[in-house]
Design a protein around this motif. Sequence first.
Motif: not given
Length: 364
Positions: A315-323, A328-332, A341-344
């Motif tokens: 259940x780790x949200x690897x596809x929702x996290x910026x590498x 975390x972008x949230x559920x897609x 990514x809205x952060x970087x």
Amino acid sequence: MQAGAGGSFLDAVEAARFHGVAKALPLLERDQMSMHHETTCLPFRYSSDGVTAAKRTVEREWLGQVSPVPLQQSLRDLDVAYRNFFESVSGRRKGPKMGLPVFKSRHDHRQSARFNTNALKVRDNGTLYLAKIGEIEVRWSRELPAPPSSVTVVKDAAGRYFASFVIELDDDAHTLPQADAEAGIDLGLTHYAVTSDGEKIANPKWLRRRERKLKKLQRALSRKKKGSANRAKARIKVAGQHGRVADARRDFLHQTSTTLLRENQAVVVEGLAVLGLARGMLAKSVNDASWGAFLRLLEGKAARYGRDFIQIDRWYPSSQLCPCCGWKVGKLALDVREWDCQSCGEHHAVTSLPRSTSSLRASA
């Protein structure tokens, strides 16, 4: 190591004889337990004494035609299986519940027998000596790094004989030099694996590639009369084709797992519910991919080679996290395959894995 096919017909007869006796022994012990109304398994020494006594009877004198070592090993395996069952029922054994031992069927064409050091010897000329069988030619896949403590002779459904040796080595005998790289692995069906650095490993699809040939052989088998010699020949052809599929799959899994561990100090994989996936619409493809065997090989080889094997929660949200930054972008939605990514500001695909395993070690 595969036993050579250049032996005489007597070798095949002897092999069939000790395989048959090894299959029959558990049934004899079951009858002995029934006569004594035992509620727990008989100790090994009593079972062994019962076999010795049975050899002196006219009905069971055929037990003395083979080496006693495979018979004793078969009884030891049965003894362990019964002990595991009764300890599981009583609650003394932790883990999944164990069922009663399943006796080998006479219709199962897969057979095996185990010899210890008292009944085997590897000759200088490369032949294998087994007690009451004699010299056997062996096509060695590699040299033995140490004297074997036991050997298991296995016959598969296609009639091929294999010799599997058990040897003892030091713990650091296979330790690899330290590596700087770390890799995350995402398993799939379109590509067998995608690593965190973008490398894509193709899915060979072993069963799918031989499916047409298998269908032809299985149709030919279904047309043969049951019990006929032609049906036995057709069955061996089908089993041989399945054997080639399994051999190709096993070779790929070993080579791929070894390459990944040689190149990376740490390997991170996602925990998969393989049993659940194997019951869905993609069951044939999931079973053909053999993800469970691949993960077991990675884990075992990592411990042997001195590597780190990290299995994160499914259940780790690897596809929702910026590498890059971990945002975390949230559920897609399922049709969204890329996002920014809205952060970087980095652009990513939903299959992206973290470039470092430091963030995953805590979640493992």
